[in-house]
Design an enzyme around this catalytic site. Structure first.
Site, PDB file in Angstrom:
ATOM      1  N   ASP A 151     -42.573  19.262-127.426  1.00  0.00           N
ATOM      2  CA  ASP A 151     -43.582  18.605-128.251  1.00  0.00           C
ATOM      3  C   ASP A 151     -43.026  17.259-128.710  1.00  0.00           C
ATOM      4  O   ASP A 151     -41.836  17.157-129.011  1.00  0.00           O
ATOM      5  CB  ASP A 151     -43.881  19.500-129.465  1.00  0.00           C
ATOM      6  CG  ASP A 151     -45.169  19.141-130.164  1.00  0.00           C
ATOM      7  OD1 ASP A 151     -46.203  19.042-129.484  1.00  0.00           O
ATOM      8  OD2 ASP A 151     -45.155  18.969-131.396  1.00  0.00           O
ATOM      9  N   TYR A 153     -41.979  14.036-131.030  1.00  0.00           N
ATOM     10  CA  TYR A 153     -41.628  13.867-132.436  1.00  0.00           C
ATOM     11  C   TYR A 153     -42.878  13.444-133.201  1.00  0.00           C
ATOM     12  O   TYR A 153     -43.708  12.683-132.702  1.00  0.00           O
ATOM     13  CB  TYR A 153     -40.554  12.786-132.595  1.00  0.00           C
ATOM     14  CG  TYR A 153     -39.245  13.115-131.914  1.00  0.00           C
ATOM     15  CD1 TYR A 153     -38.501  14.239-132.262  1.00  0.00           C
ATOM     16  CD2 TYR A 153     -38.718  12.279-130.922  1.00  0.00           C
ATOM     17  CE1 TYR A 153     -37.289  14.533-131.651  1.00  0.00           C
ATOM     18  CE2 TYR A 153     -37.501  12.549-130.303  1.00  0.00           C
ATOM     19  CZ  TYR A 153     -36.792  13.684-130.675  1.00  0.00           C
ATOM     20  OH  TYR A 153     -35.591  13.961-130.067  1.00  0.00           O
ATOM     21  N   PHE A 164     -37.116  13.740-126.098  1.00  0.00           N
ATOM     22  CA  PHE A 164     -35.823  13.578-126.773  1.00  0.00           C
ATOM     23  C   PHE A 164     -35.536  12.128-127.185  1.00  0.00           C
ATOM     24  O   PHE A 164     -34.609  11.875-127.934  1.00  0.00           O
ATOM     25  CB  PHE A 164     -34.660  14.105-125.917  1.00  0.00           C
ATOM     26  CG  PHE A 164     -34.665  15.590-125.725  1.00  0.00           C
ATOM     27  CD1 PHE A 164     -34.280  16.432-126.760  1.00  0.00           C
ATOM     28  CD2 PHE A 164     -35.068  16.150-124.524  1.00  0.00           C
ATOM     29  CE1 PHE A 164     -34.286  17.818-126.606  1.00  0.00           C
ATOM     30  CE2 PHE A 164     -35.086  17.531-124.356  1.00  0.00           C
ATOM     31  CZ  PHE A 164     -34.697  18.366-125.394  1.00  0.00           C
ATOM     32  N   HIS A 274     -31.183  25.436-126.033  1.00  0.00           N
ATOM     33  CA  HIS A 274     -31.678  24.131-126.475  1.00  0.00           C
ATOM     34  C   HIS A 274     -30.587  23.399-127.275  1.00  0.00           C
ATOM     35  O   HIS A 274     -29.798  24.042-127.973  1.00  0.00           O
ATOM     36  CB  HIS A 274     -32.919  24.334-127.350  1.00  0.00           C
ATOM     37  CG  HIS A 274     -33.719  23.104-127.571  1.00  0.00           C
ATOM     38  ND1 HIS A 274     -33.420  22.193-128.557  1.00  0.00           N
ATOM     39  CD2 HIS A 274     -34.814  22.627-126.924  1.00  0.00           C
ATOM     40  CE1 HIS A 274     -34.306  21.216-128.529  1.00  0.00           C
ATOM     41  NE2 HIS A 274     -35.163  21.442-127.546  1.00  0.00           N
TER      42      HIS A 274
END
Length: 310
Positions: A151, A153, A164, A274
Site C-alpha cells: 500500500d 505511504y 518503499f 518484511h
C-alpha cells in the site's frame, strides 16, 4: 384525451376487421348461426419437396484465411481504440502497449470512477501524474527485478508511485531504513544516501510495484479491494509469462501470496520476512537478497543492479 392511446391500449389485443360479405360471403355466414362447410378449415400439409422449393436454404461460402485474419485485426483494432479512451494519465508507452486491454475491462472502469470520486472528496496519494511512475522509469521488457509492496505511504509528499520510495526531502520511513541497513552489510561500497528516493534503482530495471496504487490521506489500506489488486496481478502475470530470468523479491506474507503463481523454473524467487521494524530481525537482516539478485542476473547474462546508484 380524445384520440390519445393509454398504457392499457398498448397491452390490449388488436381486433381484426370484420371480413366483407361481398368478397367472402362464406365468412359472413360463419359470423351468424348458420354453419357452412366453408367455415371449417383444414391446414394444408406441405411436402418436404415443396418446402425446399419455396424456401431454398442459402449457404455462404467459407471465409478465406485472409478474410478471417482481416476480421481478427479489425476486432483487435476496435478493442484498442476503445481501451485507449480509458488509458490513465502518466502511463508509460511500452507498458500501455502490453496492458491496454485491461483499461476497458469493467473492473478498471469502475476503479477509475471510484478514484475520481475519492479525489473530489478527499486528499489521495500519490497525485494523478505519479500513480504510474513505475511505468515511466524503464521499458517493460527491460525489467530485471521485481520488488512487491502492499500500500502507498499515506503521509504528505511521501508516495510517488514507487513502493518503499519517498520523495526528497522526506526522510526514509522505517522499512526503507532497514533496507539500507541490510545493503550496507550486503553490498560493498553502499552508503546511506541521505534520502529515500529509489528512482535510481527503477531506471535500472527494478520494478517497485505496490499491490494497491492509491490511498486516502492518513487512512492506510483505504483503497484496498477496489480493483487495484486485479490490475497489478495482471502486471505480474504479464512479466511472468513474457519475460525470462527475472528476480522476484517477495518480502512478507502479502507479497509472497501475490507472487505465488510465478514460474520458479523460469524466474528466480527470493523470499523472506518484511523489512518492517516488527519483523526485519526475523530473517530480513542477513538474507543477502541484493547480492543474490546480482549473482543470478550475471548467471543469466544480464547486467547487475548498481544498488549504490541513488
Amino acid at each position: 384525451m380524445p384520440g390519445q392511446k393509454t398504457n392499457n391500449s398498448f397491452f390490449s389485443p388488436v381486433t381484426k376487421k370484420r371480413l366483407s360479405s361481398e368478397a367472402f360471403p362464406e365468412a359472413e355466414a360463419c359470423n351468424g348461426n348458420t354453419k357452412l362447410p366453408a367455415c371449417e378449415t383444414t391446414p394444408v400439409k406441405k411436402s418436404k419437396q415443396d418446402d425446399q422449393e419455396n424456401n431454398p436454404k442459402v449457404t455462404s461460402p467459407p471465409l478465406s484465411p485472409e478474410q478471417l485474419d482481416r476480421i481478427q485485426k479489425n476486432k483487435a483494432a476496435a478493442l484498442q481504440k476503445l481501451a485507449a479512451r480509458y488509458v490513465p494519465e502518466g502511463f508509460g508507452e511500452s507498458w500501455k502497449q502490453e496492458l491496454i486491454s485491461e483499461f476497458s475491462k469493467p473492473y478498471f472502469i469502475k476503479l477509475t470512477n471510484f478514484i475520481s470520486e475519492e479525489r473530489k472528496r478527499y486528499t489521495v496519494y500519490p497525485p494523478p501524474h505519479q500513480v504510474f511512475t513505475w511505468t515511466q522509469m524503464c521499458d517493460i521488457r527491460d525489467v530485471k527485478v521485481v520488488i512487491l509492496g502492499q500500500d502507498p505511504y499515506h503521509g504528505p509528499n511521501q508516495a510517488h508511485g514507487l513502493c518503499f520510495s519517498v520523495q526528497k526531502p522526506v526522510p526514509p520511513p522505517p522499512s526503507l531504513e532497514n533496507m539500507y541497513k541490510a545493503l550496507q552489510v550486503d553490498i560493498e561500497g553502499f552508503e546511506h544516501p541521505g534520502h529515500g528516493d529509489l528512482t535510481g534503482w527503477a531506471k535500472q530495471g527494478v520494478l517497485l510495484l505496490n499491490a494497491v496504487l492509491t490511498v486516502r490521506a492518513h487512512n492506510a489500506n483505504s483503497h484496498k479491494d477496489m480493483g487495484w489488486e486485479q490490475f497489478t496481478d495482471s502486471v505480474v502475470s504479464w512479466l511472468n509469462k513474457n519475460l525470462d530470468g527475472l528476480v522476484f523479491m517477495l518480502w512478507g506474507a502479502y507479497a509472497q501470496k501475490k507472487g505465488s503463481s510465478i514460474d520458479r523454473k523460469r524466474h528466480h524467487v527470493l523470499q523472506t520476512v518484511h523489512p518492517s521494524p516488527l519483523s526485519a530481525h526475523r530473517g530480513f537482516f542477513g538474507s543477502q537478497h541484493f547480492s543474490k539478485t546480482n549473482a543470478y542476473l550475471q548467471s543469466v547474462g544480464k547486467k547487475p543492479i548498481d544498488w549504490t546508484n541513488l
